[in-house]
Design a protein around this motif. Structure first.
Motif, PDB file in Angstrom:
ATOM      1  N   THR A  64       0.826  -1.194   0.000  1.00 52.05           N
ATOM      2  CA  THR A  64       0.000   0.000   0.000  1.00 52.05           C
ATOM      3  C   THR A  64       0.867   1.253   0.000  1.00 52.05           C
ATOM      4  O   THR A  64       2.062   1.214   0.305  1.00 52.05           O
ATOM      5  N   ASP A  65       0.270   2.344  -0.372  1.00 53.20           N
ATOM      6  CA  ASP A  65       0.903   3.655  -0.281  1.00 53.20           C
ATOM      7  C   ASP A  65      -0.211   4.643   0.019  1.00 53.20           C
ATOM      8  O   ASP A  65      -1.241   4.268   0.572  1.00 53.20           O
ATOM      9  N   ASN A  66      -0.037   5.892  -0.350  1.00 54.56           N
ATOM     10  CA  ASN A  66      -1.060   6.892  -0.049  1.00 54.56           C
ATOM     11  C   ASN A  66      -2.148   6.987  -1.111  1.00 54.56           C
ATOM     12  O   ASN A  66      -2.998   7.872  -1.042  1.00 54.56           O
ATOM     13  N   ASP A  67      -2.131   6.101  -2.098  1.00 51.59           N
ATOM     14  CA  ASP A  67      -3.115   6.142  -3.179  1.00 51.59           C
ATOM     15  C   ASP A  67      -4.357   5.359  -2.779  1.00 51.59           C
ATOM     16  O   ASP A  67      -4.291   4.144  -2.567  1.00 51.59           O
ATOM     17  N   PRO A  68      -5.526   6.017  -2.686  1.00 54.74           N
ATOM     18  CA  PRO A  68      -6.748   5.278  -2.331  1.00 54.74           C
ATOM     19  C   PRO A  68      -7.154   4.265  -3.382  1.00 54.74           C
ATOM     20  O   PRO A  68      -7.957   3.373  -3.111  1.00 54.74           O
ATOM     21  N   GLY A  69      -6.590   4.349  -4.587  1.00 44.77           N
ATOM     22  CA  GLY A  69      -6.902   3.380  -5.625  1.00 44.77           C
ATOM     23  C   GLY A  69      -6.480   1.969  -5.269  1.00 44.77           C
ATOM     24  O   GLY A  69      -7.021   0.999  -5.800  1.00 44.77           O
ATOM     25  N   SER A  70      -5.506   1.828  -4.345  1.00 43.85           N
ATOM     26  CA  SER A  70      -5.077   0.487  -3.939  1.00 43.85           C
ATOM     27  C   SER A  70      -6.194  -0.276  -3.237  1.00 43.85           C
ATOM     28  O   SER A  70      -6.228  -1.503  -3.239  1.00 43.85           O
ATOM     29  N   ALA A  71      -7.131   0.467  -2.643  1.00 41.34           N
ATOM     30  CA  ALA A  71      -8.242  -0.179  -1.935  1.00 41.34           C
ATOM     31  C   ALA A  71      -9.277  -0.739  -2.884  1.00 41.34           C
ATOM     32  O   ALA A  71     -10.143  -1.511  -2.463  1.00 41.34           O
ATOM     33  N   PHE A  72      -9.205  -0.405  -4.167  1.00 44.01           N
ATOM     34  CA  PHE A  72     -10.118  -0.986  -5.140  1.00 44.01           C
ATOM     35  C   PHE A  72      -9.897  -2.492  -5.215  1.00 44.01           C
ATOM     36  O   PHE A  72     -10.836  -3.264  -5.365  1.00 44.01           O
ATOM     37  N   GLN A  73      -8.646  -2.922  -5.091  1.00 41.62           N
ATOM     38  CA  GLN A  73      -8.344  -4.347  -5.129  1.00 41.62           C
ATOM     39  C   GLN A  73      -8.394  -4.995  -3.756  1.00 41.62           C
ATOM     40  O   GLN A  73      -8.648  -6.189  -3.641  1.00 41.62           O
ATOM     41  N   ASN A  74      -8.133  -4.231  -2.711  1.00 41.28           N
ATOM     42  CA  ASN A  74      -8.207  -4.772  -1.350  1.00 41.28           C
ATOM     43  C   ASN A  74      -8.603  -3.654  -0.390  1.00 41.28           C
ATOM     44  O   ASN A  74      -7.769  -2.822  -0.034  1.00 41.28           O
ATOM     45  N   PRO A  75      -9.857  -3.612   0.057  1.00 44.69           N
ATOM     46  CA  PRO A  75     -10.311  -2.505   0.903  1.00 44.69           C
ATOM     47  C   PRO A  75      -9.606  -2.421   2.246  1.00 44.69           C
ATOM     48  O   PRO A  75      -9.562  -1.353   2.857  1.00 44.69           O
ATOM     49  N   SER A  76      -9.026  -3.530   2.736  1.00 43.87           N
ATOM     50  CA  SER A  76      -8.347  -3.486   4.026  1.00 43.87           C
ATOM     51  C   SER A  76      -7.048  -2.682   3.972  1.00 43.87           C
ATOM     52  O   SER A  76      -6.439  -2.414   5.011  1.00 43.87           O
ATOM     53  N   LEU A  77      -6.610  -2.277   2.765  1.00 45.85           N
ATOM     54  CA  LEU A  77      -5.427  -1.431   2.636  1.00 45.85           C
ATOM     55  C   LEU A  77      -5.733   0.038   2.924  1.00 45.85           C
ATOM     56  O   LEU A  77      -4.814   0.847   3.068  1.00 45.85           O
ATOM     57  N   LEU A  78      -6.998   0.407   3.005  1.00 51.03           N
ATOM     58  CA  LEU A  78      -7.349   1.783   3.364  1.00 51.03           C
ATOM     59  C   LEU A  78      -6.785   2.104   4.739  1.00 51.03           C
ATOM     60  O   LEU A  78      -6.896   1.314   5.677  1.00 51.03           O
ATOM     61  N   ASN A  79      -6.200   3.288   4.879  1.00 52.38           N
ATOM     62  CA  ASN A  79      -5.627   3.686   6.158  1.00 52.38           C
ATOM     63  C   ASN A  79      -5.645   5.204   6.274  1.00 52.38           C
ATOM     64  O   ASN A  79      -5.918   5.917   5.302  1.00 52.38           O
TER      65      ASN A  79
END
Length: 346
Positions: free
Chosen positions: A48-63
């Motif tokens: 993960t990084d600061n891009d909310p787009g990563s949560a499209f594939q895995n919502p648990s990466l939201l932070n």
């Protein structure tokens, strides 16, 4: 934590059996949604990084580091297909982190013909996804999250809709530079059918697991991802292959039989990142299923391989990704993200 695992296992038991050996509608829900995911082989559910787009594939990466951050992506896919996404995340300490996302897939214009093959006009075809994501931290290493999706397809006069959910868990051990994730994707139901006289179609259900490790004194980070874990035989066999077998008694073509190793490899995606800093990264990936099933037998070239980079410029983070789907044919993806709080006057 026990409740979370119970929900995940229940979703598997309800949906996975119906997907084995079948096809599905709304397969666009599995397409990568950012340049980074493209560069890493199509699936990235751990890093993960600061891009909310990563949560499209895995919502648990939201932070909470994604608070008030937005991203946008655009892809020029093969055959001039175009698709893009916008994402926005917001965090509340007492509740968790939320994400809003919308994606479109534009397949362009097609010739409309009559029964004699004469052109009588044109029509459009497109898909859309609207998504709300949520994540909450369980402890300093574990987080869990879910996506709720509304899927919409419109092909000429034929329209279909569906609702789906994703459920994921992430484990991030910052001290040991290790991360892992597990997610169930697209468990749902087709609400409006393309044809009232046809049965309801399944959604593109998938189960992913991944583990990632960054070297302590080196910019390299390695990731192994497993996909389609609910279905062992995840392969398409080309009955028109040049090295095919013919039954001498019936004259029919025998289906190719894949060994254990080849079937296992079609579940694997390998990728690596050179993380020189938060503002500069080089990425590469290999998707074996893509290479085995999309490339011609006599000229595989770079089919299945992907690459890209990310670079921070002032307040923006720009990413590019390219993936090979056929010799000489690549999909190009561009993404940009920004912390909107930086617009505020000091």
């Amino acid at each position: 934590m026990r409740k979370i695992l119970t929900v995940l296992l229940a979703a598997i038991s309800c949906v996975s059996v119906a997907q084995i050996g079948g096809t599905s509608a709304f397969t666009f829900a599995l397409i990568e949604n950012s340049a980074r995911h493209t560069a890493l082989g199509g699936i990235s559910i751990t890093n993960t990084d600061n891009d909310p787009g990563s949560a499209f594939q895995n919502p648990s990466l939201l932070n909470k580091s994604m608070h008030n951050t937005a991203s946008a992506s655009y892809a020029n896919h093969v055959a001039d297909l175009n698709y893009g996404f916008i994402n926005y995340a917001r965090h509340w300490d007492s509740i968790g982190t939320f994400m809003l996302s919308m994606g479109y897939y534009d397949y362009g214009k097609f010739a409309r013909t009559n029964i004699a093959g004469e052109e009588i006009g044109e029509f459009n075809a497109a898909d859309y996804v609207f998504q709300i994501g949520y994540s909450r931290t369980f402890n300093d290493k574990l987080s869990y999250g879910g996506n709720v999706k509304f899927l919409y397809s419109a092909y000429e006069a034929y329209v279909s809709t569906a609702a789906a959910i994703d459920l994921g868990i992430s484990y991030i051990d910052s001290a040991n530079l290790l991360s892992a994730a597990f997610i169930i994707k697209n468990s749902g139901y087709q609400m409006i059918k393309f044809d009232d006289n046809s049965p309801r179609e399944p959604l593109p259900f998938d189960i992913n697991a991944s583990v990632s490790k960054k070297l302590a004194h080196n910019p390299l980070r390695f990731t192994l991802t497993l996909h389609n874990l609910h279905r062992w035989n995840n392969s398409y066999v080309n009955i028109n292959a040049r090295n095919k077998e013919i039954d001498l008694e019936t004259g029919t073509i025998k289906n190719q039989k894949l060994g254990f190793g080849e079937k296992a490899m079609r579940h694997l995606i390998f990728n690596t990142e050179l993380v020189f800093s938060d503002n500069f990264q080089i990425r590469g990936g290999y998707n074996h299923q893509r290479r085995a099933e999309l490339s011609p037998e006599n000229r595989r070239a770079l089919t299945g391989f992907s690459w890209g980079f990310g670079i921070g410029i002032k307040k923006l983070f720009l990413s590019y990704g390219s993936a090979g789907y056929f010799p000489g044919v690549a999909s190009n993806y561009f993404s940009v993200s920004r912390d909107l709080s930086s617009f505020k006057k000091k």
